[in-house]
Design an enzyme around this catalytic site. Structure first.
Site, PDB file in Angstrom:
ATOM      1  N   TYR A 125      32.774  38.757  38.550  1.00 31.25           N
ATOM      2  CA  TYR A 125      34.107  39.390  38.746  1.00 31.25           C
ATOM      3  C   TYR A 125      35.111  38.313  38.781  1.00 31.25           C
ATOM      4  O   TYR A 125      34.803  37.088  39.774  1.00 31.25           O
ATOM      5  CB  TYR A 125      34.162  40.283  39.812  1.00 31.25           C
ATOM      6  CG  TYR A 125      35.613  40.683  40.261  1.00 31.25           C
ATOM      7  CD1 TYR A 125      36.318  41.693  39.535  1.00 31.25           C
ATOM      8  CD2 TYR A 125      36.516  40.141  40.986  1.00 31.25           C
ATOM      9  CE1 TYR A 125      37.548  42.438  39.804  1.00 31.25           C
ATOM     10  CE2 TYR A 125      37.742  40.396  41.520  1.00 31.25           C
ATOM     11  CZ  TYR A 125      38.297  41.347  40.817  1.00 31.25           C
ATOM     12  OH  TYR A 125      39.700  41.690  40.814  1.00 31.25           O
ATOM     13  N   GLU A 213      42.925  40.510  35.537  1.00 26.07           N
ATOM     14  CA  GLU A 213      41.679  40.722  36.186  1.00 26.07           C
ATOM     15  C   GLU A 213      40.324  40.682  34.870  1.00 26.07           C
ATOM     16  O   GLU A 213      40.887  41.253  33.918  1.00 26.07           O
ATOM     17  CB  GLU A 213      41.543  42.095  36.890  1.00 26.07           C
ATOM     18  CG  GLU A 213      40.308  42.474  37.374  1.00 26.07           C
ATOM     19  CD  GLU A 213      40.175  43.910  38.114  1.00 26.07           C
ATOM     20  OE1 GLU A 213      40.342  43.871  39.388  1.00 26.07           O
ATOM     21  OE2 GLU A 213      40.354  44.914  37.524  1.00 26.07           O
TER      22      GLU A 213
END
Length: 405
Positions: A125, A213
């Site tokens: 992530y 993101e």
């Protein structure tokens, strides 16, 4: 301004950020042809169909009334066509959309990157956003990438790393290397991750992102680092510098009332309460919402008409607020600085008279330049408008209106 995954990936490619390749499609037939192109160009055995909506959790979300997920894998052109047919036009409900869901108008058919080779594949992530408390951008990253990153952050916060970047110096090479090291990478994957993080940060700055993101950030079996998914939010205030980005706006993904408010240069955010509010100035709007809550109501919206309120903007504000059936009263709270209170009062009267019968109580609180004159205009108008000078008076009137409703 939010962008779709397929739009964000095309922008990242301009900054040499490797992405999972794909083709955006509007129909099942286009999806079928996209699979054939991807199979021919990349040799992928499978392809992934991804619903394109402005919300996360698509992989776990389902099309309303079916078991069809918002992200699904197909092994043939026929599979891809059927999946696209099940998704397109349906309402996808995810943890972020709520029960209302979002209608899917487009899908992304993407290459398969999960094939196994000599080395294991891994998911990470990574995101970039502004940390207002420190006045710096922060890169947040974790070895635990994938669909459950929210649970990772909640249950094991120690697995979330942060790297702050000073705005005057930008991302330093040692910081990019530190991120790759903390992700447990080595060799060619380490080098590729350093390049990826550096280019991604350049994209974040160059595109004036508010948030960028990547989840998952993927290490392939041949040591490449690629963005499999991407959420990108552009700072609205920067769009005058980026007309190409402004053209990517998808208003079908936005609240219709917020879109309409934008046409009148009104700053509007819909909430879930029962008292509509119309205010000039963001700070005063926040204080007004506090007053509404203290008086026993719940704000139905945030609406800032700015410093030049007139009959047209007041009428537009009325119409937008009254589209919400939950609204039981409207509180107009104006501080007369740039705009005189008597001018606002005249605008309220004109707007009220030009509309059909308004069935909810209207409370107008005026303070500042010509407040007394404005109150007199309202009191003598013969309209069902209640006026106030003090916030406490306005709060009492709101309380009575909510209680009576």
């Amino acid at each position: 301004m939010n962008l779709h995954e397929y739009q964000a990936k095309e922008l990242l490619k301009k900054y040499n950020v490797p992405v999972q390749e794909g083709i955006a499609c509007n129909t099942p037939g286009e999806a079928e042809e996209a699979y054939r192109q991807i199979h021919t160009q990349y040799g992928s055995k499978f392809a992934v169909v991804k619903a394109q909506i402005h919300a996360g959790g698509r992989g776990k979300g389902k099309i309303k009334g079916t078991e069809q997920r918002g992200v699904a894998v197909g092994k043939s052109a026929e599979d891809i066509k059927n999946i696209a047919q099940n998704i397109l036009g349906g309402t996808l409900i995810t943890i972020q959309t709520g029960e209302a869901g979002k209608v899917v108008n487009k899908v992304l058919v993407a290459q398969d990157v999960y094939y196994e080779g000599a080395n294991p594949v891994k998911e990470f992530y990574l995101s970039v956003l502004l940390d207002r408390s420190k006045g710096m951008n922060v890169i947040m990253y974790s070895t635990e990438g994938g669909m459950d990153i929210e649970e990772v952050a909640h249950n094991t916060p120690d697995k979330i790393f942060k790297e702050w970047v000073h705005p005057s110096g930008g991302l330093q090479p040692f910081q990019a290397r530190k991120i790759a090291f903390n992700l447990g990478l080595s060799g060619e994957a380490f080098k590729n991750c350093v390049k990826f993080v550096t280019n991604l940060y350049n994209a974040y700055i160059g595109l004036d992102c508010a948030m960028l993101e990547i989840n998952p950030l993927f290490k392939t079996s041949d040591e490449k680092i690629i963005a499999v998914d991407c959420k990108m939010n552009i700072d609205d205030n920067s769009l005058t510098r980026h007309p190409d980005l402004a053209a990517m706006r998808d208003i079908s993904e936005e609240d219709p009332t917020e879109v309409e408010a934008g046409k009148y240069n009104l700053n509007f955010v819909k909430l879930d309460g029962n008292v509509g509010c119309m205010v000039n100035g963001a700070g005063l709007a926040m204080a007004t919402m506090d007053i509404i809550k203290l008086s026993g109501g719940e704000p139905a919206n945030f609406l800032d008409v700015g410093g030049t309120a007139n009959a047209q903007t007041v009428e537009a504000g009325f119409r937008i607020i009254l589209k919400d059936p939950k609204v039981k009263a409207i509180l107009i709270n104006i501080f007369g600085g740039l705009v005189r209170c008597d001018r606002v009062a005249a605008g309220v009267i004109e707007a009220y008279q030009s509309m059909e019968e308004i069935k909810v109580p209207i409370i107008v609180r005026l303070q500042g330049t010509n407040a007394a004159e404005g109150k007199k205009l309202l009191d003598e108008s013969g309209l069902k408008v209640q006026s106030a000078i003090l916030l406490s008076e306005a709060a009492d009137l709101v309380n009575k209106a909510v209680t009576a409703a």
